[in-house]
Enzyme design. Structure first.
Site, short mmCIF file in Angstrom:
data_model
loop_
_atom_site.label_atom_id
_atom_site.label_comp_id
_atom_site.label_asym_id
_atom_site.label_seq_id
_atom_site.Cartn_x
_atom_site.Cartn_y
_atom_site.Cartn_z
N ASP A 28 0.93 -1.26 -0.19
CA ASP A 28 -0.14 0.06 0.22
C ASP A 28 0.91 1.41 0.12
O ASP A 28 2.30 1.10 0.16
CB ASP A 28 -1.00 0.02 1.14
CG ASP A 28 -2.16 0.79 0.71
OD1 ASP A 28 -2.47 1.54 0.07
OD2 ASP A 28 -3.12 0.50 1.60
N ASP B 121 -10.83 1.62 -3.27
CA ASP B 121 -11.39 1.26 -1.85
C ASP B 121 -12.93 1.03 -1.87
O ASP B 121 -13.35 0.69 -0.64
CB ASP B 121 -10.92 2.14 -0.64
CG ASP B 121 -9.27 2.18 -0.47
OD1 ASP B 121 -8.71 1.14 -0.83
OD2 ASP B 121 -8.78 3.02 0.13
#
Length: 725
Positions: A456, A526
Site C-alpha cells: 500500500d 477502496d
C-alpha cells in the site's frame, strides 16, 4: 536484457517499424530532423514505396527541440552549460538492435553545435500490436546541461473529427471516463501526486479518428505512458493540419541537471492502432500487458478473502483463523491479513502510528505469523499480508531513529498526512531503499510460506524537499523517488520472483504500466460498491486486463457509499475482474455463503476466459442507457462469458437488447446462466444459438429476477457462459 546490433543505417532512408497489424514509418535523412510519414494499419511493400517523400501536410517532426522554431511546441527543451536555450537536433544515423527477440530501431540525433545527443528508440513486437518508444538524452558538456522539458514522444495525429478518451477520478471514484472532441488549443492531463499517479488522472489516452468514440468500430490510436511518477500528457492543436501528442514525465518543478557523460532515459510510451474501435485498442493493450508487462501475466490469479472491510484494525489470532476457515469452506484459495497486525512500542490500533515498525503485535497475535501460517496450512489456503513500506508515522520507532529519512522541505516542518502523523520516506536515499527492500526481505526470509503481499501507499508528496539530495538538486526529488522505487522493486523481484504482489495506493492510485512489471495486480478502488464499481472497472478496462483488476464481493450497506445492493449484483460485478471477497463471513447467512460458494465454483470454470480472454465492451454505463454490458471471449472463440448489469430502476422502463461480439458466426454456442437465483431458469438456458444470431440479434434479458416476494430487490444482473458445441 542484452541488446545486439545487427546493422548500420544508410545516410537517408525510410525507417519502417511494424507489428503484425500496424506500421509506423519515419523518414530519416542525415543532417535533418527525422519526421513521421505514416502510422496506421500495416502497409504492403507497394504502399510503402508510394508514401510521400517529403512533409505533405505540415510539421511532423519525430522529436522537436526548443529554440530554432520557438513558436512550436517542443518535446525537448534545455539550457546548455553556457546558458544557450536553443537546441537543434538532426539525424546522424539509424541502428537496428535485438531485444529478447524483438527489434529495436534507434534513430541517432545530435545537436548541430553542442556535444549533446538523443537516441530516439522504437521497440516493435513480433506477436502483439504494440510499439514502445522513448528517448535517451546524453551530454558531454561541462559542467551540466539543465533539462526543462523531456517528453518521451511527440506523435502527430492528422486533424479531422478526432475525439480523445481518457480517465480521471479521485479516491473512491477512480477510473471515470471522459470522451471529448479535440479542439484548437491545448488539452493537458497530468498528475503531481509524487507517489501515486492514477487517482486524479491517468497516464493513458485513446484517440478516435472517425468522430465520437465507438467500442467496436472505427480507427483508434491508443497511448499509455509506462511510468509510476508525475506525468504530463499534452495535445497541442495549432494552425497546422495536425494535433501533436506529447507524453512524458511532468516537468513541473523537476528540472534535471544532466552531468557530463550521463544519460537521461525517459519512460516508455506504448502505442497501438486499432480499426476495431476502443475495445480493439483495449484488446491490444491487454495482450501486450499480459505477455510483456504484467508480473506473472500468464498465471491464473487465486480467489482470496481480504480482512480489511471485515475487521479493519481488529486483528486477532482467533478471528484470522475463523476467516481462513470461512473462505476455505466457500472454495477460496488465499487469505490476506490487512492493516493492524504490527507495532510493539506503538501498537497499530488506528491509522496514526507504527508505520515502519514491522514487528508483530504479540498482544493481537500471540503466536505470531508462524501461527497464522500454521492455521492457513490447516485450512488448506495460502496466506498473504499487508504492508506499507514507503511510509512511516511520526509516532513510530522508525521515525524516532531516522527523522532524516522522510520527505521534507528544507528549513520547514514536515507536512503530515493520514491520521495527522503519516510521512513519506525519501526513496532517493539509498539507505531508505535498503530499508524498504528489507521490509519485504525480512518477512519473506522469516516466513517463506507467505504467498501474497498487499503493498500500500496512502500519502502523496505534499511538501517538496529531500534531506538526502543536495540543495542544487532538490528539483530531482520526484524523479529520484521513482528511480528508487524501481530499484527496490527490481531487487524484490530478483530475489522473490514467484511472490504475488498487489499494488494498492489509497485504492487505485497505482493503476499504471510503470509499476506493473513488478506487481501482479492492483486494487481498483477502496470503494467496493457494486454499482460504482461497474463504472470504475469499465473505465479501467480501457488499458488494463481483468487479470490485473482486483474486484471483491463486499458487505451491504457498502462501507464507502452506504448503498445496499443485492448479493447477486455484488457477485456478478466482482466476477468480471479478479474475483475476491472483502467481507466478514461470520456475519453472512448460510444462504449467502451458499451463493458465494456457488459463485466461486463457477468463477473457477470461467477464470481462464475472464483473465486471459479478449474483452468486448457492448453497452457503456457512461451512456446512461439503464444498463451496462461486456463480454470476454477466449482466443479460440470456443468459450465466452457475457455480463449484463442493470444500472437504474424505473417503472415501465425499456432497455435495449444487447448484441454480442467476438464470437465465431459459424459456430453454435450453448447458453448457461451462472449465479442463478431465479425460481425458473432463463428462456435461453441450455439452448444453443449461432454466433451470427448472438452478434446480429442478441438475447433479451429479463429486467427483474423471478424471486419470492420477500427476496425481491431493485437490482438485476446476469452472467451467461457460452460454450461452443
Amino acid at each position: 536484457m542484452m541488446l545486439m546490433a545487427t546493422a548500420t543505417a544508410a545516410v537517408a532512408e525510410q525507417v519502417v517499424v511494424e507489428t503484425p497489424g500496424m506500421t509506423m514509418v519515419l523518414n530519416v535523412e542525415n543532417g535533418r530532423q527525422p519526421y513521421y510519414e505514416y502510422f496506421g494499419p500495416r502497409l504492403t511493400t507497394r504502399d510503402l514505396q508510394t508514401l510521400p517523400g517529403r512533409r505533405a501536410f505540415g510539421r511532423t517532426d519525430a522529436y522537436p527541440a526548443y529554440g530554432m522554431n520557438a513558436t512550436a511546441e517542443a518535446a525537448l527543451a534545455l539550457r546548455h552549460a553556457d546558458g544557450n536555450l536553443s537546441t537543434e537536433l538532426v539525424a546522424t544515423g539509424v541502428e537496428r538492435l535485438k531485444n529478447d527477440g524483438n527489434q529495436v530501431t534507434v534513430i541517432h540525433l545530435k545537436d548541430k553545435v553542442y556535444p549533446l545527443t538523443v537516441d530516439l528508440k522504437f521497440q516493435q513486437y513480433k506477436d502483439v500490436d504494440m510499439i514502445e518508444t522513448w528517448a535517451e538524452i546524453s551530454s558531454q558538456e561541462k559542467p551540466t546541461v539543465t533539462l526543462t522539458q523531456f517528453a518521451s514522444v511527440c506523435l502527430p495525429i492528422r486533424r479531422g473529427d478526432v475525439w480523445v478518451s481518457h480517465l480521471y477520478g479521485s479516491w473512491g471514484n477512480e477510473g471515470q471516463l471522459v470522451c471529448e472532441p479535440l479542439t484548437a488549443g491545448q488539452k493537458i492531463v497530468k498528475n503531481k501526486d509524487g507517489v501515486r499517479n492514477s487517482h486524479t488522472d491517468h497516464a493513458e489516452m485513446m484517440f478516435s479518428l472517425d468522430g465520437r468514440a465507438q467500442e467496436l468500430t472505427g480507427d483508434v490510436i491508443g497511448a499509455a505512458l509506462c511510468y509510476s511518477g508525475n506525468f504530463q500528457l499534452k495535445v497541442e492543436t495549432d494552425d497546422t493540419d495536425y494535433h501533436y501528442f506529447f507524453a512524458g514525465i511532468n516537468p513541473d518543478n523537476s528540472e534535471y541537471h544532466l552531468k557530463k557523460g550521463e544519460t537521461f532515459t525517459t519512460p516508455r510510451v506504448a502505442l497501438t492502432y486499432s480499426q476495431q474501435g476502443l475495445s480493439g485498442a483495449s484488446r491490444n493493450f491487454h495482450r501486450w500487458g499480459r505477455k510483456y508487462q504484467l508480473a506473472h501475466g500468464n498465471r491464473e490469479r487465486k480467489i482470496l478473502l481480504n480482512s480489511w472491510e471485515g475487521v479493519y484494525f481488529d486483528i486477532n489470532q482467533q478471528g484470522m483463523d475463523q476467516m481462513m476457515k470461512d473462505i476455505a469452506d466457500m472454495g477460496g484459495e488465499l487469505f490476506v491479513m490487512d492493516d493492524g497486525w504490527f507495532g510493539e512500542k506503538y501498537p497499530r490500533k488506528t491509522d496514526n502510528c507504527a508505520l515502519g515498525d514491522w514487528v508483530v503485535d504479540r498482544e493481537k497475535l500471540p503466536e505470531g505469523i508462524e501461527g497464522l501460517l500454521r492455521d492457513a496450512r490447516k485450512r488448506g489456503v495460502k496466506f498473504g499480508i499487508w504492508i506499507e513500506p514507503e511510509m512511516t508515522n511520526s509516532v513510530s520507532e522508525l521515525y524516532e531513529k531516522h527523522p532524516d529519512w522522510i520527505v521534507k522541505a528544507p528549513k520547514r516542518d514536515a507536512v503530515r498526512g493520514r491520521g495527522g502523523t503519516q510521512l513519506v520516506l525519501d526513496l532517493s536515499n539509498p539507505k531508505v531503499q535498503d530499508f524498504v527492500f528489507g521490509v519485504v526481505d525480512n518477512l519473506m526470509t522469516k516466513y517463506p510460506e507467505i504467498d501474497y503481499i498487499k503493498w500500500d501507499a496512502n500519502m502523496p508528496i505534499i511538501n517538496h524537499g529531500s534531506q538526502y539530495l543536495d540543495m542544487q538538486n532538490q528539483s530531482h526529488l520526484y524523479i529520484e523517488y521513482h528511480r528508487g522505487l524501481q530499484k527496490v522493486c527490481e531487487r524484490v523481484r530478483q530475489k522473490y520472483p514467484d511472490l504475488t504482489i498487489q499494488a494498492c495506493a489509497s485504492g487505485g492510485g497505482r493503476a499504471n504500466w510503470g509499476v506493473l512489471p513488478w506487481f501482479d495486480e492492483f486494487w481498483v478502488s477502496d470503494n467496493t460498491d457494486a454499482l460504482q464499481r461497474i463504472y470504475m472497472q469499465w473505465g479501467t478496462s480501457y488499458f488494463f486486463p481483468a487479470i490485473a483488476m482486483a474486484s471483491h464481493i463486499s458487505a451491504a450497506p457498502n462501507h464507502t457509499v452506504y448503498r445496499t445492493t443485492s448479493l447477486k449484483m455484488r457477485i456478478d460485478v466482482a466476477m468480471s475482474g479478479r474475483l475476491g471477497m472483502e467481507i466478514q463471513p461470520k456475519n453472512m447467512t448460510d444462504e449467502e455463503k451458499a451463493l458465494c460458494r456457488q459463485a466461486i465454483k463457477e468463477y473457477k470454470e470461467i477464470r481462464p476466459v475472464v483473465q486471459f480472454g479478449d474483452i468486448y465492451r457492448l453497452v457503456s454505463p457512461f451512456d446512461k442507457r439503464g444498463l451496462a454490458s461486456l463480454m470476454y471471449v477466449s482466443e479460440q472463440r470456443d468459450r465466452a462469458v457475457f455480463y449484463w448489469w442493470k444500472t437504474e430502476q424505473w417503472q415501465n422502463e425499456h432497455l435495449p437488447r444487447v448484441k454480442m461480439a467476438g464470437l465465431d458466426p459459424t459456430r453454435m454456442y450453448k447458453v448457461h446462466e451462472l449465479d442463478r437465483i431465479d425460481r425458473q431458469p432463463l428462456y435461453c438456458e441450455g439452448k444453443a444459438y449461432s454466433g451470427a444470431f448472438l452478434m446480429n440479434h442478441g438475447l433479451d434479458m429479463p429486467l427483474t429476477h423471478d424471486l419470492d416476494w420477500g427476496k425481491k430487490t431493485n437490482w438485476s444482473s446476469r452472467v451467461l457462459q457460452l460454450t461452443a458445441e
